[in-house]
Design an enzyme around this catalytic site. Structure first.
Site, PDB file in Angstrom:
ATOM      1  N   ASP A  82      -4.639 -12.727   3.555  1.00 41.12           N
ATOM      2  CA  ASP A  82      -5.856 -12.240   4.215  1.00 41.12           C
ATOM      3  C   ASP A  82      -7.129 -12.497   3.407  1.00 41.12           C
ATOM      4  O   ASP A  82      -8.204 -12.027   3.802  1.00 41.12           O
ATOM      5  CB  ASP A  82      -5.718 -10.755   4.589  1.00 41.12           C
ATOM      6  N   HIS A 110      -6.423  -7.258  -0.354  1.00 43.19           N
ATOM      7  CA  HIS A 110      -6.512  -5.825  -0.647  1.00 43.19           C
ATOM      8  C   HIS A 110      -5.759  -5.501  -1.948  1.00 43.19           C
ATOM      9  O   HIS A 110      -4.769  -6.156  -2.274  1.00 43.19           O
ATOM     10  CB  HIS A 110      -5.893  -5.011   0.496  1.00 43.19           C
ATOM     11  N   HIS A 121       0.813  -1.232   0.000  1.00 44.98           N
ATOM     12  CA  HIS A 121       0.000   0.000   0.000  1.00 44.98           C
ATOM     13  C   HIS A 121       0.843   1.277   0.000  1.00 44.98           C
ATOM     14  O   HIS A 121       0.320   2.369  -0.215  1.00 44.98           O
ATOM     15  CB  HIS A 121      -0.918   0.038   1.231  1.00 44.98           C
TER      16      HIS A 121
HETATM   17 ZN   LIG Z   1      -4.101  -7.149   2.818  1.00 42.72          ZN
END
Ligand SMILES: [Zn+2]
Length: 305
Positions: free
Chosen positions: A243, A162, A123
């Site tokens: 995740d 993500h 990120h």
């Molecule tokens: Zn993640």
């Protein structure tokens, strides 16, 4: 196959109650202590150099990370990324692990590696900490492969639940890097739609909350793996976040550890077909300790085969 890690990666402490806690890495390392991983060549991660960091991050941001940690307690870098006194050293070792693994993959017989490090990286943008990430480890490794080894085609596969917005932001105008990501949508950080294509080098494929094994494998088979093969990477990097596991508290996907073995086998196939087997994977997310340990074990076992 090599395992890169460093004790400093346990000293980045986001504070009580935070999900990105040192016990995550302890759980992974404990699982990899098992006899079946005895053949792993364990290597202490070096620090990333300033030159390596500056290929993807702005100088002022690098200074903020290196100088930004308090002596006690935690401070916030950006909106959601805590730092403690051990954070800068952990971040340097995490990015350094990927660069060292890239060097080894390209200059020795150690073609494959897993970097068991934290903080995660995908990120982090050129000038911003985000989503528990300080330096973008996988991007720093890819930039290192381009600049120090003169590669012309480096692919990054990202199966964290993500979207790797930072990795995309760093390479969206860099045709020598292909970024292929599966992720849940909607979910943090709310980027990564199929329409975001960079200069034709970004491939985003989204999963819906509740999707599981079938949808995940179908997406990789139909969309992402064909693009990876067509790109013919000279080196494959992997943002290995776990995740999307059904037990994970941050995502709503329904994968099991056998799905991580499956995707890893497919990625090894890409590396074997085009890149002389060269594949460097680095830990991203994964926040249920048991699921993380089982998934990372399945991933590393498949990398060793
Ligand atoms: Zn993640």
């Amino acid at each position: 196959m090599r395992l890169y890690t460093h004790p400093a990666c346990l000293e980045h402490d986001p504070g009580p109650g935070h999900v990105e806690l040192p016990a995550r890495l302890r759980a992974v390392l404990h699982a990899l202590d098992h006899d079946r991983f005895a053949a792993l060549d364990r290597v202490e991660a070096p620090r990333a150099t300033r030159e390596q960091l500056l290929r993807v991050h702005e100088a002022a941001y690098v200074e903020r990370v290196l100088a930004g940690a308090p002596l006690t307690g935690t401070s916030q870098l950006g909106e959601d990324t805590p730092m403690s006194s051990g954070s800068a050293e952990a971040a340097l070792r995490a990015a350094g692990a990927v660069c060292a693994a890239v060097d080894a993959a390209l200059t020795s017989h150690a073609h494959r590696a897993f970097c068991a490090v934290r903080p995660p990286g995908h990120h982090a943008t050129p000038a911003q900490a985000m989503g528990f990430c300080l330096f973008n480890n996988v991007a720093i490794g890819a930039a290192h492969a381009l600049a120090a080894h003169g590669l012309k085609r480096v692919a990054i596969a990202d199966f964290d639940v993500h979207h790797g917005n930072g990795t995309q932001a760093i390479f969206e105008r860099e045709p020598r890097v292909l970024f292929a990501s599966s992720h849940q949508s909607p979910l943090y950080p709310d980027t990564g739609s199929e329409e975001e294509r960079g200069v034709g080098n970004i491939v985003n494929a989204t999963l819906s909350p509740g999707d599981g094994t079938y949808a995940f494998r179908e997406l990789w088979q139909a969309v992402l793996l064909p693009r990876l093969h067509a790109f013919r990477p000279q080196l494959l990097l992997v943002s290995a976040g776990f995740d999307a596991h059904h037990a994970d508290p941050l995502g709503d996907l329904r994968l099991g550890s056998e799905d991580y073995a499956w995707i890893t086998e497919r990625l090894v196939e890409v590396a074997r077909t085009h890149a002389g087997g060269r594949l460097v994977s680095t830990l991203e997310g994964g926040y249920d300790l048991g699921a993380l340990a089982a998934s990372a074990s399945a991933h590393v076992a498949a990398l060793m085969d």
